[in-house]
Motif scaffolding. Structure first.
Motif, PDB file in Angstrom:
ATOM      1  N   ASP A  21       0.838  -1.185   0.000  1.00  0.00           N
ATOM      2  CA  ASP A  21       0.000   0.000   0.000  1.00  0.00           C
ATOM      3  C   ASP A  21       0.880   1.243   0.000  1.00  0.00           C
ATOM      4  O   ASP A  21       1.822   1.347   0.787  1.00  0.00           O
ATOM      5  CB  ASP A  21      -0.905   0.020   1.226  1.00  0.00           C
ATOM      6  CG  ASP A  21      -1.975  -1.046   1.145  1.00  0.00           C
ATOM      7  OD1 ASP A  21      -2.416  -1.492   2.207  1.00  0.00           O
ATOM      8  OD2 ASP A  21      -2.356  -1.418   0.024  1.00  0.00           O
ATOM      9  N   VAL A  22       0.543   2.187  -0.855  1.00  0.00           N
ATOM     10  CA  VAL A  22       1.338   3.407  -0.964  1.00  0.00           C
ATOM     11  C   VAL A  22       0.431   4.623  -0.897  1.00  0.00           C
ATOM     12  O   VAL A  22      -0.559   4.722  -1.621  1.00  0.00           O
ATOM     13  CB  VAL A  22       2.109   3.427  -2.306  1.00  0.00           C
ATOM     14  CG1 VAL A  22       2.913   4.697  -2.414  1.00  0.00           C
ATOM     15  CG2 VAL A  22       3.014   2.225  -2.412  1.00  0.00           C
ATOM     16  N   PRO A  26       3.616  13.855  -3.291  1.00  0.00           N
ATOM     17  CA  PRO A  26       4.761  14.266  -4.081  1.00  0.00           C
ATOM     18  C   PRO A  26       5.828  13.183  -4.109  1.00  0.00           C
ATOM     19  O   PRO A  26       6.070  12.506  -3.119  1.00  0.00           O
ATOM     20  CB  PRO A  26       5.272  15.521  -3.352  1.00  0.00           C
ATOM     21  CG  PRO A  26       4.113  15.993  -2.546  1.00  0.00           C
ATOM     22  CD  PRO A  26       3.359  14.769  -2.168  1.00  0.00           C
ATOM     23  N   ARG A  27       6.466  13.011  -5.289  1.00  0.00           N
ATOM     24  CA  ARG A  27       7.537  12.040  -5.415  1.00  0.00           C
ATOM     25  C   ARG A  27       8.767  12.557  -4.690  1.00  0.00           C
ATOM     26  O   ARG A  27       9.095  13.729  -4.778  1.00  0.00           O
ATOM     27  CB  ARG A  27       7.864  11.797  -6.897  1.00  0.00           C
ATOM     28  CG  ARG A  27       6.776  11.083  -7.652  1.00  0.00           C
ATOM     29  CD  ARG A  27       7.288  10.677  -9.010  1.00  0.00           C
ATOM     30  NE  ARG A  27       7.588  11.842  -9.832  1.00  0.00           N
ATOM     31  CZ  ARG A  27       6.726  12.417 -10.643  1.00  0.00           C
ATOM     32  NH1 ARG A  27       5.513  11.954 -10.725  1.00  0.00           N
ATOM     33  NH2 ARG A  27       7.078  13.463 -11.373  1.00  0.00           N
ATOM     34  N   ALA A  42      13.118   3.114  -0.289  1.00  0.00           N
ATOM     35  CA  ALA A  42      13.415   2.657  -1.650  1.00  0.00           C
ATOM     36  C   ALA A  42      12.232   1.882  -2.226  1.00  0.00           C
ATOM     37  O   ALA A  42      11.872   2.036  -3.396  1.00  0.00           O
ATOM     38  CB  ALA A  42      14.672   1.791  -1.654  1.00  0.00           C
ATOM     39  N   ALA A  43      11.592   1.058  -1.382  1.00  0.00           N
ATOM     40  CA  ALA A  43      10.423   0.303  -1.831  1.00  0.00           C
ATOM     41  C   ALA A  43       9.271   1.237  -2.174  1.00  0.00           C
ATOM     42  O   ALA A  43       8.577   1.067  -3.179  1.00  0.00           O
ATOM     43  CB  ALA A  43      10.002  -0.694  -0.761  1.00  0.00           C
ATOM     44  N   ARG A  44       9.053   2.240  -1.324  1.00  0.00           N
ATOM     45  CA  ARG A  44       7.975   3.198  -1.561  1.00  0.00           C
ATOM     46  C   ARG A  44       8.235   3.979  -2.856  1.00  0.00           C
ATOM     47  O   ARG A  44       7.330   4.187  -3.665  1.00  0.00           O
ATOM     48  CB  ARG A  44       7.860   4.151  -0.373  1.00  0.00           C
ATOM     49  CG  ARG A  44       6.674   5.122  -0.450  1.00  0.00           C
ATOM     50  CD  ARG A  44       6.637   5.989   0.797  1.00  0.00           C
ATOM     51  NE  ARG A  44       6.404   5.182   1.988  1.00  0.00           N
ATOM     52  CZ  ARG A  44       5.194   4.837   2.417  1.00  0.00           C
ATOM     53  NH1 ARG A  44       4.122   5.236   1.760  1.00  0.00           N
ATOM     54  NH2 ARG A  44       5.058   4.115   3.506  1.00  0.00           N
ATOM     55  N   VAL A  49       7.039   5.199  -8.537  1.00  0.00           N
ATOM     56  CA  VAL A  49       7.524   5.348  -9.915  1.00  0.00           C
ATOM     57  C   VAL A  49       6.802   4.369 -10.837  1.00  0.00           C
ATOM     58  O   VAL A  49       6.375   4.729 -11.940  1.00  0.00           O
ATOM     59  CB  VAL A  49       9.047   5.132  -9.975  1.00  0.00           C
ATOM     60  CG1 VAL A  49       9.522   5.033 -11.421  1.00  0.00           C
ATOM     61  CG2 VAL A  49       9.765   6.275  -9.273  1.00  0.00           C
ATOM     62  N   ALA A  50       6.642   3.131 -10.378  1.00  0.00           N
ATOM     63  CA  ALA A  50       5.961   2.127 -11.203  1.00  0.00           C
ATOM     64  C   ALA A  50       4.526   2.550 -11.502  1.00  0.00           C
ATOM     65  O   ALA A  50       4.045   2.408 -12.632  1.00  0.00           O
ATOM     66  CB  ALA A  50       5.978   0.773 -10.497  1.00  0.00           C
TER      67      ALA A  50
END
Length: 235
Positions: A21-22, A26-27, A42-44, A49-50
């Motif tokens: 879950d994300v 903002p990136r 890094a996982a988030r 990005v994906a």
């Protein structure tokens, strides 16, 4: 809250789904000299990005090559201790797969780099490079084994010549394929809202392959030139 499905390679032959879950927002943008991201960060970043790049890659696929299967599946190889790697392949049903290992996910310095690698690998599928590579390998195998056969070589040497020819054939246009994927990957990255020139800096940290005969990748300088020129056209 959005849910992205990531498949982790639990073994070489089996995959198990892991839902992450994300929270949208903002990136993250890495600052010069910033500390490396933690594993969870890094996982988030990867999932964010994906989520952003995949629909753009699918749209470009449908626009460039509507005859292809454009339903990308993103896989994460979760085996530890591997050198950074990403690749594009097809599953047994012809669905395109974009695969990334933990080494690469942790090696990128910002979201732009990850987006560019993802766009580059997606471009390989859109441009149908796997099919072209298989065709080149088949032709190379036929030529080399044919030459060995007419020279009177034994069956063993004919088979060896065929394997050598397949390898040479597969590598013949590999540098061109990489540059073509860099160009389309730049377009995908930019249209997804990332900076492709900044993203392509990832490749400059890899050993420069130079311009070796039958090398699989072109010199880093040539790749950066393609990215910069393509990005300039999009402005």
């Amino acid at each position: 809250m959005l849910r992205v499905l990531i498949l982790a390679f639990m073994t070489l032959g089996a995959c198990a789904p892991v839902a992450i879950d994300v929270q949208t927002g903002p990136r993250p943008a890495a600052q010069p000299g910033a500390a490396p991201l933690s594993a969870s960060q890094a996982a988030r970043q990867f999932v964010q990005v994906a989520e952003t790049v995949e629909p753009v890659a699918e749209a470009e696929c449908r626009r460039y090559a509507p005859r292809l299967n454009c339903d990308f599946m993103i896989l994460v190889d979760d085996r530890p201790g591997q050198a950074p790697n990403a690749f594009q392949t097809l599953d047994r049903n012809g669905r395109p797969i974009l695969a990334f290992n933990l080494g690469l996910i942790n090696a990128v310095e910002n979201a732009d780099e990850l987006a560019f690698v993802m766009g580059h690998e997606a471009a390989h599928h859109v441009l149908d490079h796997l099919t072209q590579q298989r065709t080149n390998a088949t032709v190379g195998a036929a030529v080399f084994s044919g030459l060995a056969s007419v020279s009177g070589a034994s069956d063993i040497y004919v088979r060896e010549a065929g394997r050598l020819g397949a390898n040479v054939g597969a590598r013949t246009y590999s540098k061109d394929f990489e540059l073509e994927a860099d160009e389309l990957g730049t377009i995908i990255t930019a249209r997804a809202g990332f900076n492709p020139v900044r993203g392509a800096q990832f490749f400059t940290r890899l050993p420069d392959p130079g311009n070796r005969f039958l090398g699989t990748h072109p010199p880093n300088a040539a790749r950066m030139d393609v990215v910069r020129r393509t990005a300039a056209r999009l402005q």
